[in-house]
Design a protein around this motif. Structure first.
Motif, mmCIF file in Angstrom:
data_model
loop_
_atom_site.group_PDB
_atom_site.id
_atom_site.type_symbol
_atom_site.label_atom_id
_atom_site.label_comp_id
_atom_site.label_asym_id
_atom_site.label_seq_id
_atom_site.Cartn_x
_atom_site.Cartn_y
_atom_site.Cartn_z
ATOM 1 N N THR A 6 42.719 41.526 21.860
ATOM 2 C CA THR A 6 42.830 41.883 23.273
ATOM 3 C C THR A 6 43.609 43.197 23.343
ATOM 4 O OG1 THR A 6 42.816 39.554 23.887
ATOM 5 C CG2 THR A 6 43.687 41.111 25.512
ATOM 6 N N HIS A 7 43.127 44.093 24.199
ATOM 7 C CA HIS A 7 43.737 45.417 24.261
ATOM 8 C C HIS A 7 43.467 46.088 25.608
ATOM 9 C CE1 HIS A 7 39.591 46.264 23.015
ATOM 10 N NE2 HIS A 7 39.760 47.454 23.571
ATOM 11 N N TYR A 8 44.117 47.235 25.770
ATOM 12 C CA TYR A 8 43.815 48.135 26.890
ATOM 13 C C TYR A 8 43.929 49.555 26.365
ATOM 14 C CZ TYR A 8 48.897 48.764 27.432
ATOM 15 O OH TYR A 8 50.220 49.040 27.215
ATOM 16 N N HIS A 12 43.944 51.052 31.497
ATOM 17 C CA HIS A 12 44.724 49.815 31.634
ATOM 18 C C HIS A 12 43.882 48.587 31.970
ATOM 19 C CE1 HIS A 12 48.369 52.079 30.994
ATOM 20 N NE2 HIS A 12 47.883 52.971 31.821
ATOM 21 N N VAL A 60 42.391 45.435 30.809
ATOM 22 C CA VAL A 60 42.677 44.563 29.664
ATOM 23 C C VAL A 60 41.427 43.765 29.332
ATOM 24 C CG1 VAL A 60 44.087 42.644 28.813
ATOM 25 C CG2 VAL A 60 45.118 44.406 30.277
ATOM 26 N N GLY A 102 51.273 39.449 26.123
ATOM 27 C CA GLY A 102 51.300 40.825 26.598
ATOM 28 C C GLY A 102 52.158 41.758 25.781
#
Length: 177
Positions: A74-76, A111, A113, A143
């Motif tokens: 999981t990333h942004y 941003h 996600v 997070g």
């Protein structure tokens, strides 16, 4: 009746005469064919081809091939991302009904996600072209930042993987180095 010359009319007249845009410092476009740069294997089983890196803008343009069942952390991203799917299909775990298929275009605002996922039962590899502005920030379930990837890191990793596989990436477009 005399003609009134406004700045806009003067500019249009100059454009029609061919004198507004100088070609003295014009640059030639750079064309890459698929065979100009190698695909390299990543430890997660996906394949990577880095086309273009602009270190001044922290921009990286890549192509990936993801196998069925593939997933990323999981990333942004700190900037926007543009994606074009050229084969197969994939989705974000957070939006499973929005399936990216061959020919689809995806815009990710900064941003956003998400967790890129390729279904286990898909018939073919997903192939995606990405233009990434800014850094890729991987996060855990709480997070917390677990790692950060930027244009320079992508360039250096690609060069190292090419060297390890005995391939050359001298045609990669690199600006700002």
């Amino acid at each position: 009746m005399s003609e009134v010359k406004t700045p806009v009319l003067e500019m249009l007249a100059a454009m029609q005469s061919g004198g507004v845009v100088s070609r003295d410092d014009a640059r030639e476009a750079i064309l890459l064919q698929e065979s100009d740069l190698p695909w390299v294997s990543l430890p997660d089983g996906s394949l990577l081809q880095v086309l273009h890196v602009d270190l001044n803008q922290n921009l990286w343009i890549i192509r990936n091939r993801f196998k069925p069942g593939f997933g990323v952390d999981t990333h942004y991203h700190t900037g926007p991302v543009f994606a074009v799917t050229t084969a197969g299909e994939w989705f974000y775990k957070e939006y499973p009904a929005k399936i990216n298929k061959a020919g689809s275009y995806l815009f990710e605002p900064a941003h956003s996600v998400h967790t890129l996922t390729v279904a286990d039962d898909t018939e073919e590899d997903a192939e995606v072209w990405f233009a990434v502005f800014g850094s890729n920030v991987n996060i855990d379930d709480d997070g917390n930042v677990t790692s950060v990837l930027d244009a320079k890191t992508v360039m250096n990793v690609y060069r190292a993987l090419c060297a390890a596989e005995g391939k050359t990436c001298e045609n990669m477009i690199v600006l700002g180095e």
